[in-house]
Motif scaffolding. Structure first.
Motif, PDB file in Angstrom:
ATOM      1  N   LEU A  10      -6.122  -9.144   2.578  1.00 38.28           N
ATOM      2  CA  LEU A  10      -6.790  -8.005   3.214  1.00 38.28           C
ATOM      3  C   LEU A  10      -5.830  -7.224   4.106  1.00 38.28           C
ATOM      4  CD1 LEU A  10     -10.141  -9.790   4.117  1.00 38.28           C
ATOM      5  CD2 LEU A  10      -9.891  -7.882   2.505  1.00 38.28           C
ATOM      6  N   ALA A  11      -4.964  -7.929   4.828  1.00 37.75           N
ATOM      7  CA  ALA A  11      -3.995  -7.254   5.683  1.00 37.75           C
ATOM      8  C   ALA A  11      -3.005  -6.435   4.849  1.00 37.75           C
ATOM      9  CB  ALA A  11      -3.240  -8.276   6.535  1.00 37.75           C
ATOM     10  N   LEU A  12      -2.550  -6.996   3.741  1.00 39.13           N
ATOM     11  CA  LEU A  12      -1.647  -6.262   2.846  1.00 39.13           C
ATOM     12  C   LEU A  12      -2.349  -5.047   2.243  1.00 39.13           C
ATOM     13  CD1 LEU A  12      -0.005  -9.334   1.120  1.00 39.13           C
ATOM     14  CD2 LEU A  12       1.265  -7.535   2.329  1.00 39.13           C
ATOM     15  N   SER A  13      -3.634  -5.198   1.933  1.00 38.96           N
ATOM     16  CA  SER A  13      -4.398  -4.069   1.403  1.00 38.96           C
ATOM     17  C   SER A  13      -4.511  -2.963   2.438  1.00 38.96           C
ATOM     18  CB  SER A  13      -5.799  -4.531   0.985  1.00 38.96           C
ATOM     19  OG  SER A  13      -5.739  -5.470  -0.056  1.00 38.96           O
ATOM     20  N   ALA A  14      -4.724  -3.337   3.704  1.00 37.66           N
ATOM     21  CA  ALA A  14      -4.801  -2.343   4.776  1.00 37.66           C
ATOM     22  C   ALA A  14      -3.487  -1.591   4.921  1.00 37.66           C
ATOM     23  CB  ALA A  14      -5.190  -3.023   6.090  1.00 37.66           C
ATOM     24  N   ILE A  15      -2.382  -2.307   4.780  1.00 38.28           N
ATOM     25  CA  ILE A  15      -1.065  -1.648   4.818  1.00 38.28           C
ATOM     26  C   ILE A  15      -0.945  -0.682   3.647  1.00 38.28           C
ATOM     27  CG2 ILE A  15       1.432  -2.025   4.602  1.00 38.28           C
ATOM     28  CD1 ILE A  15       0.979  -4.724   6.042  1.00 38.28           C
ATOM     29  N   GLY A  16      -1.402  -1.110   2.472  1.00 35.30           N
ATOM     30  CA  GLY A  16      -1.390  -0.223   1.311  1.00 35.30           C
ATOM     31  C   GLY A  16      -2.242   1.013   1.546  1.00 35.30           C
ATOM     32  N   ASP A  17      -3.395   0.836   2.194  1.00 39.30           N
ATOM     33  CA  ASP A  17      -4.249   1.980   2.506  1.00 39.30           C
ATOM     34  C   ASP A  17      -3.544   2.958   3.441  1.00 39.30           C
ATOM     35  OD1 ASP A  17      -6.436   1.213   0.988  1.00 39.30           O
ATOM     36  OD2 ASP A  17      -7.287  -0.012   2.587  1.00 39.30           O
ATOM     37  N   ALA A  18      -2.796   2.414   4.411  1.00 36.69           N
ATOM     38  CA  ALA A  18      -2.061   3.276   5.337  1.00 36.69           C
ATOM     39  C   ALA A  18      -1.051   4.132   4.581  1.00 36.69           C
ATOM     40  CB  ALA A  18      -1.362   2.425   6.399  1.00 36.69           C
ATOM     41  N   PHE A  19      -0.349   3.524   3.637  1.00 32.68           N
ATOM     42  CA  PHE A  19       0.607   4.287   2.826  1.00 32.68           C
ATOM     43  C   PHE A  19      -0.108   5.349   1.993  1.00 32.68           C
ATOM     44  CE2 PHE A  19       3.702   0.682   3.244  1.00 32.68           C
ATOM     45  CZ  PHE A  19       4.790   1.431   3.651  1.00 32.68           C
ATOM     46  N   LEU A  20      -1.176   4.946   1.301  1.00 34.42           N
ATOM     47  CA  LEU A  20      -1.847   5.857   0.378  1.00 34.42           C
ATOM     48  C   LEU A  20      -2.640   6.954   1.086  1.00 34.42           C
ATOM     49  CD1 LEU A  20      -3.095   3.399  -2.404  1.00 34.42           C
ATOM     50  CD2 LEU A  20      -1.070   4.860  -2.414  1.00 34.42           C
ATOM     51  N   ARG A  53      -1.326   8.917   3.076  1.00 34.87           N
ATOM     52  CA  ARG A  53      -0.354   9.999   3.265  1.00 34.87           C
ATOM     53  C   ARG A  53       0.034  10.571   1.905  1.00 34.87           C
ATOM     54  NH1 ARG A  53      -1.531  10.919   8.110  1.00 34.87           N
ATOM     55  NH2 ARG A  53       0.340  12.229   8.291  1.00 34.87           N
ATOM     56  N   ASP A  54       0.627  11.725   1.903  1.00 34.09           N
ATOM     57  CA  ASP A  54       1.053  12.372   0.661  1.00 34.09           C
ATOM     58  C   ASP A  54       2.500  12.012   0.333  1.00 34.09           C
ATOM     59  OD1 ASP A  54      -1.366  13.639   0.251  1.00 34.09           O
ATOM     60  OD2 ASP A  54      -0.792  15.425   1.388  1.00 34.09           O
ATOM     61  N   GLY A  55       2.879  12.193  -0.931  1.00 32.82           N
ATOM     62  CA  GLY A  55       4.269  12.021  -1.336  1.00 32.82           C
ATOM     63  C   GLY A  55       4.487  10.782  -2.192  1.00 32.82           C
ATOM     64  N   GLU A  56       5.555  10.822  -2.998  1.00 35.76           N
ATOM     65  CA  GLU A  56       5.845   9.724  -3.918  1.00 35.76           C
ATOM     66  C   GLU A  56       6.258   8.456  -3.187  1.00 35.76           C
ATOM     67  OE1 GLU A  56       9.025   8.812  -7.461  1.00 35.76           O
ATOM     68  OE2 GLU A  56       7.956  10.729  -7.540  1.00 35.76           O
ATOM     69  N   LYS A  57       6.998   8.594  -2.054  1.00 41.21           N
ATOM     70  CA  LYS A  57       7.421   7.411  -1.307  1.00 41.21           C
ATOM     71  C   LYS A  57       6.206   6.666  -0.752  1.00 41.21           C
ATOM     72  CE  LYS A  57      12.082   8.854   0.031  1.00 41.21           C
ATOM     73  NZ  LYS A  57      13.011   9.141   1.171  1.00 41.21           N
ATOM     74  N   ALA A  58       5.233   7.425  -0.249  1.00 40.98           N
ATOM     75  CA  ALA A  58       4.020   6.807   0.267  1.00 40.98           C
ATOM     76  C   ALA A  58       3.255   6.124  -0.869  1.00 40.98           C
ATOM     77  CB  ALA A  58       3.143   7.849   0.945  1.00 40.98           C
ATOM     78  N   PHE A  59       3.205   6.765  -2.037  1.00 38.38           N
ATOM     79  CA  PHE A  59       2.518   6.176  -3.180  1.00 38.38           C
ATOM     80  C   PHE A  59       3.185   4.869  -3.599  1.00 38.38           C
ATOM     81  CE2 PHE A  59       2.296   5.677  -7.836  1.00 38.38           C
ATOM     82  CZ  PHE A  59       0.928   5.480  -7.967  1.00 38.38           C
ATOM     83  N   LEU A  60       4.518   4.861  -3.662  1.00 40.60           N
ATOM     84  CA  LEU A  60       5.225   3.650  -4.059  1.00 40.60           C
ATOM     85  C   LEU A  60       5.062   2.550  -3.012  1.00 40.60           C
ATOM     86  CD1 LEU A  60       8.499   5.160  -5.566  1.00 40.60           C
ATOM     87  CD2 LEU A  60       6.622   4.054  -6.796  1.00 40.60           C
ATOM     88  N   GLY A  61       5.020   2.939  -1.726  1.00 41.27           N
ATOM     89  CA  GLY A  61       4.781   1.950  -0.676  1.00 41.27           C
ATOM     90  C   GLY A  61       3.403   1.328  -0.823  1.00 41.27           C
ATOM     91  N   GLY A  62       2.409   2.167  -1.120  1.00 40.19           N
ATOM     92  CA  GLY A  62       1.067   1.659  -1.340  1.00 40.19           C
ATOM     93  C   GLY A  62       0.995   0.770  -2.563  1.00 40.19           C
ATOM     94  N   LEU A  63       1.663   1.177  -3.632  1.00 40.18           N
ATOM     95  CA  LEU A  63       1.668   0.394  -4.873  1.00 40.18           C
ATOM     96  C   LEU A  63       2.276  -0.979  -4.626  1.00 40.18           C
ATOM     97  CD1 LEU A  63       0.956   0.959  -7.924  1.00 40.18           C
ATOM     98  CD2 LEU A  63       3.400   1.321  -8.275  1.00 40.18           C
ATOM     99  N   ALA A  64       3.384  -1.027  -3.877  1.00 41.97           N
ATOM    100  CA  ALA A  64       4.048  -2.298  -3.592  1.00 41.97           C
ATOM    101  C   ALA A  64       3.156  -3.199  -2.734  1.00 41.97           C
ATOM    102  CB  ALA A  64       5.372  -2.042  -2.883  1.00 41.97           C
ATOM    103  N   SER A  65       2.503  -2.614  -1.727  1.00 40.52           N
ATOM    104  CA  SER A  65       1.636  -3.403  -0.848  1.00 40.52           C
ATOM    105  C   SER A  65       0.471  -4.000  -1.621  1.00 40.52           C
ATOM    106  CB  SER A  65       1.107  -2.526   0.294  1.00 40.52           C
ATOM    107  OG  SER A  65       2.155  -2.037   1.096  1.00 40.52           O
ATOM    108  N   PHE A  66      -0.150  -3.191  -2.484  1.00 44.02           N
ATOM    109  CA  PHE A  66      -1.283  -3.681  -3.248  1.00 44.02           C
ATOM    110  C   PHE A  66      -0.843  -4.667  -4.331  1.00 44.02           C
ATOM    111  CE2 PHE A  66      -3.770  -0.169  -1.432  1.00 44.02           C
ATOM    112  CZ  PHE A  66      -4.922  -0.876  -1.108  1.00 44.02           C
ATOM    113  N   LEU A  67       0.358  -4.500  -4.850  1.00 41.66           N
ATOM    114  CA  LEU A  67       0.868  -5.462  -5.828  1.00 41.66           C
ATOM    115  C   LEU A  67       0.955  -6.850  -5.203  1.00 41.66           C
ATOM    116  CD1 LEU A  67       2.180  -6.283  -8.508  1.00 41.66           C
ATOM    117  CD2 LEU A  67       4.376  -5.495  -7.580  1.00 41.66           C
ATOM    118  N   VAL A  68       1.538  -6.913  -4.010  1.00 41.71           N
ATOM    119  CA  VAL A  68       1.653  -8.206  -3.325  1.00 41.71           C
ATOM    120  C   VAL A  68       0.266  -8.726  -2.960  1.00 41.71           C
ATOM    121  CG1 VAL A  68       2.648  -9.436  -1.365  1.00 41.71           C
ATOM    122  CG2 VAL A  68       3.930  -7.587  -2.444  1.00 41.71           C
TER     123      VAL A  68
END
Length: 224
Positions: free
Chosen positions: A67-77, A79-94
């Motif tokens: 759940l904590a990793l998902s919340a971090i992914g939500d924080a990334f997603l 925001r706009d931009g490809e870097k934020a999307f990839l950060g969210g993708l990585a957080s949700f992957l883990v």
């Protein structure tokens, strides 16, 4: 008013759950607005409070971590931009990998998938869904995103299969909702035209499905 946890509406657990629900509703009403710090905070807190709830209720450490990793992914997603999307993708992957470990530890083994026809049918539907989603995305995303998205699709499929090894309806339902949310999100982000009038309802539905999935899995562990 009947509350799911002991202590009434002002008990720590129930108050935390209400805080999470309020944050989820607030974010839902701000979906059409430009990204702001307040909007990001609402999205992040919705699931972060579920992590707090799991912690104070003595839930599994892996659940708190997912759940904590998902919340971090939500924080990334948020925001706009490809870097934020990839950060969210990585957080949700883990997060999904942690969920897989948690669900497999709670389940009765992968052999259960073939023990009952309904489990086999859902497992097959999940596999077909994942293959179709990956095939559709493979043609539409850039080369740099293909491998990360493929790995993510495998992870979300593994989570769904892992949930099917349990006998908890909340966990299984949460995994199905999670897959539906991710599939609709992928359609909205990569397959629907940027000016499409469908984007508004798709984003709202993605959020509702996603939050419901996290809530269902959390309650499945804490109340089941």
């Amino acid at each position: 008013m009947t509350m799911p946890f002991a202590g009434g509406i002002d008990g720590n657990a129930n108050a935390t759950l209400i805080f999470s629900l309020v944050a989820a509703v607030i974010y839902g009403f701000t979906l059409g607005m430009p990204p702001t710090l307040a909007r990001s905070a609402a999205k992040t807190l919705a699931v972060a409070m579920l992590a707090v709830l799991a912690a104070i209720q003595g839930g599994p450490l892996l659940l708190v971590a997912a759940l904590a990793l998902s919340a971090i992914g939500d924080a990334f997603l948020s925001r706009d931009g490809e870097k934020a999307f990839l950060g969210g993708l990585a957080s949700f992957l883990v997060a999904h990998i942690v969920y897989v470990a948690l669900l497999l530890r709670s389940g009765a083994g992968l052999e259960l998938l073939g023990a009952e026809p309904w489990r086999s049918a859902i497992a097959l539907a999940m596999a077909v869904f994942a293959i179709v989603m990956l095939a559709a995305l493979w043609r539409r995303v850039g080369p740099g995103l293909r491998i990360p998205i493929a790995v993510y699709v495998v992870a979300i499929l593994a989570m769904g299969m892992s949930a099917l090894t349990t006998s908890n309806v909340w966990m299984i339902g949460g995994a199905v909702l999670f897959m539906a949310s991710d599939g609709l999100l992928a359609m909205e982000k990569f397959l629907v035209a940027a000016v499409s009038q469908h984007r508004a309802w798709m984003r709202f539905t993605v959020w509702v499905l996603y939050y419901a999935a996290q809530l269902a899995v959390t309650l499945g562990f804490l109340l089941g």
